[in-house]
Design a protein around this motif. Structure first.
Motif, mmCIF file in Angstrom:
data_model
loop_
_atom_site.group_PDB
_atom_site.id
_atom_site.type_symbol
_atom_site.label_atom_id
_atom_site.label_comp_id
_atom_site.label_asym_id
_atom_site.label_seq_id
_atom_site.Cartn_x
_atom_site.Cartn_y
_atom_site.Cartn_z
ATOM 1 N N ALA A 43 1.062 -1.335 -0.069
ATOM 2 C CA ALA A 43 -0.054 0.076 -0.034
ATOM 3 C C ALA A 43 0.788 1.175 -0.195
ATOM 4 C CB ALA A 43 -0.924 -0.049 1.222
ATOM 5 N N GLY A 44 0.703 2.224 -1.077
ATOM 6 C CA GLY A 44 1.295 3.325 -0.954
ATOM 7 C C GLY A 44 0.680 4.605 -1.013
ATOM 8 N N ASP A 45 1.119 5.658 -0.519
ATOM 9 C CA ASP A 45 0.447 6.900 -0.441
ATOM 10 C C ASP A 45 1.636 8.181 -1.053
ATOM 11 O OD1 ASP A 45 -2.313 6.654 1.063
ATOM 12 O OD2 ASP A 45 -0.581 5.812 2.538
ATOM 13 N N TYR A 46 1.058 8.697 -2.000
ATOM 14 C CA TYR A 46 2.009 9.730 -2.927
ATOM 15 C C TYR A 46 1.584 11.178 -2.687
ATOM 16 C CZ TYR A 46 5.338 10.906 -6.833
ATOM 17 O OH TYR A 46 6.125 11.448 -7.615
ATOM 18 N N ASP A 47 2.269 11.814 -1.921
ATOM 19 C CA ASP A 47 2.068 13.379 -1.789
ATOM 20 C C ASP A 47 2.927 13.964 -2.952
ATOM 21 O OD1 ASP A 47 1.950 16.026 -1.011
ATOM 22 O OD2 ASP A 47 2.820 15.641 0.886
ATOM 23 N N SER A 100 -3.407 0.235 -3.143
ATOM 24 C CA SER A 100 -3.089 -0.776 -2.379
ATOM 25 C C SER A 100 -3.581 -2.021 -3.178
ATOM 26 C CB SER A 100 -3.872 -0.873 -1.151
ATOM 27 O OG SER A 100 -3.668 -1.913 -0.301
ATOM 28 N N ASP A 101 -2.644 -3.093 -3.166
ATOM 29 C CA ASP A 101 -2.662 -4.164 -3.879
ATOM 30 C C ASP A 101 -2.319 -5.461 -2.870
ATOM 31 O OD1 ASP A 101 -3.048 -3.529 -6.641
ATOM 32 O OD2 ASP A 101 -1.195 -2.343 -6.455
ATOM 33 N N GLY A 102 -2.965 -6.852 -3.144
ATOM 34 C CA GLY A 102 -2.877 -7.916 -2.670
ATOM 35 C C GLY A 102 -2.623 -8.855 -3.611
#
Length: 725
Positions: free
Chosen positions: A459-463, A478-480
């Motif tokens: 899971a990544g958050d990009y500012d 987010s990926d599983g």
């Protein structure tokens, strides 16, 4: 030795996410220690301790490896594996991971791809910049790695996400550090050579108790580089303290520091599909150019061993990395310039590459190994979990001064006044969790079946608030993903192993710490590797030989489709590499050592996006996948004092990786480069060796980018005095 100022190794922002899982794993690891009974302690198998470590008695063989998460011989891994050990690194005088990896057929190097800094590696034509490991823990920060603290470098080819998680299409590169051992031995190497090359390394192994030892590695390197301008200045320090060696509970505490201050050489330029013939004794950068990077890591490892052979190993690592680049690039030459009229008066237009970044990585990994008997069959079981918290901040500069043009003959290197203003551009924060299980089943005394399954969530958050509108909105994904591994081995005796294997891998959109509006809506790419091979141990086990035939497929590569509404990439691309490999390593007789390999590769783009330019790439080589690549290094001991050796590195023509059919058609010529070694043993504790690299001063291109090819090093002569005490 200058050491960077200390920095906090655990940021408070990471603690809430890390501690619940970390506390659980560490509690389990230390709980296992508490549950060991005195009787169990007494029944542990005895540990044999080697009093001294003599490089002269070693060979170039791989020995025991833990690339498969458990200690085992290379022949017991149903996959292609090349190991470059410390003896080979020392004999060749390698001082960087990139130099050491030139012994591995199938590896190529890209220059500045995607704006990256540091080691940019391709394996079987697929990028492995996200698949570099240090002692089995992910090490994907952007920096150039030094070998001063290496015991070996392991290269596992093919999809390996079941073992390592995201990435791993072409394979993984694992650096293995030297460990403290229960003997007293110190070694100092002093190397001096052409280009004012001076390198000092120290390796000090100190036995501090019956079951404890301290190892200190230190390095300093300076070199004027090409044209006495493109230079390097590196400093490194590694501290490792090992406690409980040979007991049920072993601890390892490690600190690592590396920094360098270089004047980088970004390379020349392509001219009508081939490298422009810039003179090798010229550098077109400015004396104000620099590349200043640092890596600082702290690692704690606890291993608990039960009397039945089971073990639980838990590792926690925290790393802080910084990078800063201000470098000159050669821009496209004028359209009127041709290979015929290219000469001393040709104008060289110059631009600037300038960027910076900080990274903070925290990794926690725990592996449980045990042996059982299910349904009357012997089972070697691996169960594990790993967690990663990764934070990456990127900066750029405004107010960058313009580089004046120069000429081929002039190569003006005048420094520029630094009027730049640094600004924060983006920040990427990611959490990754992997859970995996693998079983090696002994079906019969000669047949083994390997099966593994892993689940990952990334899971990544990009500012992007530092970007101008409309590219300043926040993005997240987010990926599983499930990964699989299957292998079958037939081992008719202890010297032979035949195998067939299958493994999958995946690449998420945020693997390398960035999203855009399309990739944030795109699921992971997927890949698979099919392989058959054979491994032999000859000459009473002194010589290892292997061969493998493999196909690596990336089934759904991200592509832009002109018929698709904006908002996502289509996973419509597909490409593959077929490879045939041969390798030999070890000792033919007590005087003769050899390390050699050759690979034949056929890389093809099978499908692409619907745009005309993308469709034009179908059927082409994807770049950095040469048809043939090989190497040989061999040494022979003439008598008790003298040893000679040498070898070559050879590669057929290749082009840069690109999505553009014009760039894919660029070709750097193939080459053969020869090296030599002469060594004299002064006495039992002192040895003098002479390395001559690139004896013929061959002009070759060591790394390629779609905009520029980078020249490899010319002839160099280096003398090394090795002293032990």
């Amino acid at each position: 030795m200058p050491i960077a100022k200390s920095k906090p190794l655990l940021k408070k922002t990471c603690t809430p996410t890390l501690l619940p899982l970390g506390a659980m794993l560490l509690a389990g690891s230390f709980g296992a220690m508490a549950q060991t009974t005195p009787d169990a302690d007494k029944t542990l198998k005895p540990v044999t301790v080697q009093e001294t470590r003599d490089r002269a008695t070693q060979t170039y063989q791989s020995g025991v490896t833990a690339i498969g998460k458990a200690p085992m011989a290379a022949k017991d891994i149903p996959q292609s594996l090349t190991i470059v050990n410390e003896k080979l690194i020392h004999d060749q005088g390698s001082d960087s991971m990139k130099d050491a990896l030139r012994n591995v057929p199938g590896i190529t190097f890209e220059a500045g791809e995607g704006g990256r800094i540091g080691d940019n590696i391709r394996l079987r034509g697929f990028s492995v910049v996200g698949d570099i490991y240090l002692d089995g823990i992910r090490d994907i920060a952007q920096y150039n790695r030094d070998v001063f603290n290496y015991d070996r470098v392991e290269v596992l080819r093919g999809s390996a996400s079941m073992l390592f998680g995201r990435g791993s299409t072409g394979g993984v590169v694992n650096q293995v550090s030297k460990l403290p051992e229960l003997y007293q031995q110190n070694e100092v190497n002093v190397t001096a050579g052409t280009g004012k090359y001076l390198r000092l390394t120290g390796d000090f192994n100190l036995k501090t108790g019956e079951d404890s030892a301290l190892r200190i590695g230190a390095m300093t390197t300076d070199w004027d580089g090409r044209a006495d301008k493109a230079s390097t200045s590196r400093r490194g320090l590694a501290l490792d303290y090992r406690l409980g060696i040979g007991t049920p509970d072993e601890f390892l505490f490690s600190l690592y520091h590396l920094n360098y201050d270089d004047k980088p050489d970004l390379g020349g330029r392509w001219l009508q599909g081939a490298p422009a013939p810039f003179p090798t004794n010229k550098w077109y950068g400015a004396n104000s150019d620099y590349q200043r990077d640092s890596a600082d890591m702290a690692t704690v490892t606890h291993t608990h061993r039960w009397s039945d052979g089971s073990s639980l190993k838990t590792t926690l690592r925290d790393g802080i990395f910084s990078r800063d680049l201000w470098a000159t690039q050669i821009n496209a030459l004028a359209a009127t310039v041709t290979p015929t009229n290219f000469g001393p008066g040709t104008v060289v237009p110059r631009g600037t590459q300038t960027r910076a970044g900080d990274e903070h990585h925290t990794f926690l990994q725990s592996d449980y190994l045990t042996k059982t008997n299910w349904f009357g069959l012997k089972n070697d079981v691996l169960a594990g979990v790993d967690y990663a918290r990764e934070n990456s901040v990127r900066f750029d500069y405004t107010g960058v001064p313009l580089r004046p043009n120069t000429t081929v003959a002039q190569a003006d290197n005048s420094p520029l006044l630094d009027t730049r203003i640094k600004r924060r551009l983006t920040e990427f924060s990611a959490n990754a969790l992997g859970i995996y299980l693998q079983d090696t089943i002994s079906l019969t005394p000669h047949w083994k079946l390997v099966g593994g399954l892993r689940w990952d969530n990334f899971a990544g958050d990009y500012d992007r608030s530092g970007n101008p509108a409309p590219n300043n909105t926040a993005l997240a994904r987010s990926d599983g993903v499930w990964s699989k591994r299957l292998g079958l081995m037939f081992q008719p005796n202890d010297e032979v192993s035949y195998y067939a294997s299958y493994g999958t891998s995946f690449n998420t959109s945020g693997d390398l710490y960035q999203f855009d509006a399309n990739s944030a809506n795109t699921p992971p790419e997927s890949s698979a590797n099919f392989e058959i091979g054979a491994k032999w141990e000859l000459y009473a086990g002194d010589l290892s030989v292997r061969t493998a035939l493999a196909r690596t497929d990336k089934f759904n590569e991200r592509n832009t489709d002109v018929n698709q509404a904006t908002g996502e990439f289509l996973l419509s691309g597909q490409r593959h590499t077929n490879s045939l490999e041969f390798e030999v390593s070890g000792r033919i007789n007590p005087r003769w050592d050899v390390f050699a390999g050759i690979v034949f590769m056929d890389g093809v783009i099978d499908q692409a996006g619907s745009a005309a330019a993308a469709q034009a790439t179908v059927g082409m080589n994807p770049g950095l996948t040469p048809a043939r690549q090989g190497n040989l290094w061999t040494t022979y001991k003439l008598d008790n004092k003298w040893r000679i050796g040498g070898g070559f590195t050879a590669i057929s023509e290749q082009g840069p990786a690109s999505a553009n059919p014009v760039n894919l058609a660029f070709r750097a010529p193939g080459y053969v480069k020869f090296d030599a070694l002469v060594e004299y043993e002064i006495n039992a504790n002192n040895t003098l060796k002479l390395n001559i690299d690139n004896i013929g001063d061959t002009v070759f291109y060591s790394s390629l980018y779609q905009a520029w090819p980078t020249l490899g090093a010319g002839r160099s002569i280096r003398a090394t005095l090795t002293s032990r005490f």
